[in-house]
Write an enzyme that holds these catalytic residues in place. Structure first.
Site, PDB file in Angstrom:
ATOM      1  N   SER A   8       0.890  -1.317   0.109  1.00  0.00           N
ATOM      2  CA  SER A   8       0.205   0.103   0.163  1.00  0.00           C
ATOM      3  C   SER A   8       1.160   1.397  -0.032  1.00  0.00           C
ATOM      4  O   SER A   8       1.798   0.911   1.047  1.00  0.00           O
ATOM      5  CB  SER A   8      -1.012  -0.227   1.162  1.00  0.00           C
ATOM      6  N   CYS A   9       0.192   2.197  -1.237  1.00  0.00           N
ATOM      7  CA  CYS A   9       1.646   3.206  -0.638  1.00  0.00           C
ATOM      8  C   CYS A   9       0.040   4.720  -0.791  1.00  0.00           C
ATOM      9  O   CYS A   9      -0.968   4.164  -0.735  1.00  0.00           O
ATOM     10  CB  CYS A   9       2.313   3.569  -2.416  1.00  0.00           C
ATOM     11  N   PRO A  10       1.195   5.722  -0.589  1.00  0.00           N
ATOM     12  CA  PRO A  10      -0.020   6.982  -0.683  1.00  0.00           C
ATOM     13  C   PRO A  10      -1.002   7.389  -1.225  1.00  0.00           C
ATOM     14  O   PRO A  10      -2.207   7.611  -1.096  1.00  0.00           O
ATOM     15  CB  PRO A  10       1.072   8.412  -0.215  1.00  0.00           C
TER      16      PRO A  10
END
Length: 490
Positions: A8-10
């Site tokens: 998960s990334c921003p």
């Protein structure tokens, strides 16, 4: 060995899926079975309870909170950022196998969404990036609706909707739909909807920073704190402080032990009531006015920048966009530029940031086309994808190259992006759109000059990386690098 992972990334776009692909390839190469849950912008397809139960260890490759992390309680856990998963996936796989083999004690499931064993700087970055990740869809929706309103309704549409004088004509503003349509037409409706979406940027940012710290109990005081930051003029800076304050207060309240009779009403009455009151009082009486003064001063300073000052700002923003290609430094520059769009007026900083963010993938794509023998097969394929990724303002398209050769690639693309940012500011280009790359060129002021600035930066990045790779390197390299994953959404 069977393993599971969550990435998960921003933004929930490129990094999320590139990390998943890199981990899957590394696990397969090591002879292990890995299932990955991508918590991206398109939602998530959760791992089944059976797969989690069968897994010997878990990998969290995330720069924001992992949703529903309590599903993995009791499993040996390895935690890292998405960039580490992209750059060194084999190392994370080896760590997970080692933890499983040694039957390491599992990490505890925490009230806070971010691992408490991490350093203060890491936790702070993850909390802030959690807020940014939930804010970005509001930026895209609101910003593009406002941009379309200006495109089809002219620059006077804001005055027609909000009231004011434009071109010598004074508008009273509108309050209901019939007046809106009669006065400003469909562009006025688009502007109104976009303005409402944009008005939620600071509350959503603050709310989900607090959510990153304290989970659901942080949402109410965080959103209210963000609304008060907007009401007092404290803006984005106030929203950041409101989110951190709300998360801290809510988290502290969740640790308070109360009699059993009061525990049932704790999450629905006591925590929201007390945390919102505390955050509200502090925002109104302590934080709001001083931060508003700082925000106003900073905005006036940046707005008043001309000549060398504006070019210097463009150089800095451009270099930041290329430094970590979608990471925290990149997001600081992007969030700053988005803040300059909040008034609904064209932004020079937004034009510089978007143009500079397009340069790394485009420059590296050009480099692979000019000197193919300096790149591996995987890099050449990444270069082919880089044309589209760069044109769409997806800076993450440069990550496979930076992962394989950071000391040569990162300084090179920073030079190109800085040049583009500086040139864009120098010519006075502006943008009404917060995203979209070349596909929203109609919403950019002085589009031909912006395209020229992008081309100059692209050439500088390509020439720089080719020169750097030619020093002490043989052609026809054979070392594999991660391939570029196609993002779920541009």
């Amino acid at each position: 060995m069977k393993l599971v992972a969550v990435t998960s990334c921003p933004t929930g776009i490129a990094h999320t899926y590139m990390a998943a692909e890199a981990l899957e390839q590394a696990a397969e190469a090591a002879g292990h079975e890995l299932l990955v849950e991508t918590q991206g912008s398109a939602g998530m397809d959760p791992l089944s309870p059976q797969d989690i139960a069968a897994a010997r260890a878990v990998i969290f490759a995330a720069d924001v909170e992992v949703r529903d992390r309590d599903r993995f309680a009791g499993k040996p856990l390895v935690q890292a950022g998405v960039k580490q998963a992209i750059n060194n996936p084999a190392e994370l796989i080896a760590q997970a196998v080692d933890r499983a083999d040694t039957d390491a004690a599992p990490a505890p499931v925490l009230v806070s969404k971010v691992d408490e064993s991490a350093g203060v700087g890491t936790r702070l970055r993850q909390w802030l990036m959690t807020g940014v990740s939930y804010m970005i869809p509001f930026v895209a929706a609101g910003g593009l609706l406002i941009a379309l309103a200006f495109l089809f309704g002219g620059a006077e549409v804001a005055s027609k909707v909000n009231g004011g004088t434009f071109g010598g004509v004074t508008y009273a503003g509108v309050t209901d739909l019939s007046q809106l349509l009669a006065t400003a037409g469909v562009p006025g409706v688009l502007f109104k909807i976009g303005a409402v979406a944009f008005s939620m940027l600071v509350p959503i940012l603050a709310g989900f920073i607090a959510f990153g710290i304290a989970d659901r109990p942080g949402l109410v005081p965080g959103v209210v704190g963000g609304l008060l930051a907007t009401a007092t003029g404290a803006g984005f800076l106030g929203g950041l402080l409101a989110g951190l304050l709300a998360g801290g207060v809510a988290y502290a309240l969740t640790r308070v032990s109360l009699p059993r009779a009061l525990q049932a009403v704790m999450p629905v009455v006591i925590i929201p009531l007390v945390s919102t009151a505390v955050v509200g009082v502090i925002m109104l009486l302590v934080i709001g006015s001083p931060v508003a003064a700082v925000q106003t001063g900073l905005t006036n300073w940046l707005t008043g920048m001309t000549g060398a000052g504006a070019v210097g700002l463009g150089l800095l923003l451009g270099a930041m966009m290329a430094f970590d290609m979608g990471g925290p430094v990149n997001k600081v520059a992007y969030t700053f530029a988005v803040g300059t769009l909040a008034s609904g007026t064209p932004s020079a900083a937004m034009a510089a940031v978007m143009a500079a963010g397009m340069v790394p993938p485009l420059g590296l794509a050009l480099a692979t086309a000019l000197r193919r023998r300096l790149f591996t097969d995987a890099e050449r394929k990444a270069g082919e994808a880089g044309w589209l990724l760069g044109a769409s303002f997806i800076t993450e398209g440069a990550i496979p190259f930076a992962a394989a050769d950071p000391l040569r690639v990162i300084p090179s693309i920073m030079l190109g992006s800085a040049a583009t940012g500086g040139l864009t500011m120098a010519v006075g280009a502006t943008s009404l759109a917060p995203h979209g790359g070349i596909w929203v060129v109609g919403l950019i002021g002085k589009p031909l000059l912006v395209l020229l600035a992008i081309a100059v930066g692209m050439v500088i990045a390509a020439v720089s990386v080719l020169a750097a790779k030619s020093i002490g390197r043989t052609e026809n390299p054979t070392d594999p690098v991660p391939t570029t994953a196609t993002p779920a959404a541009a």
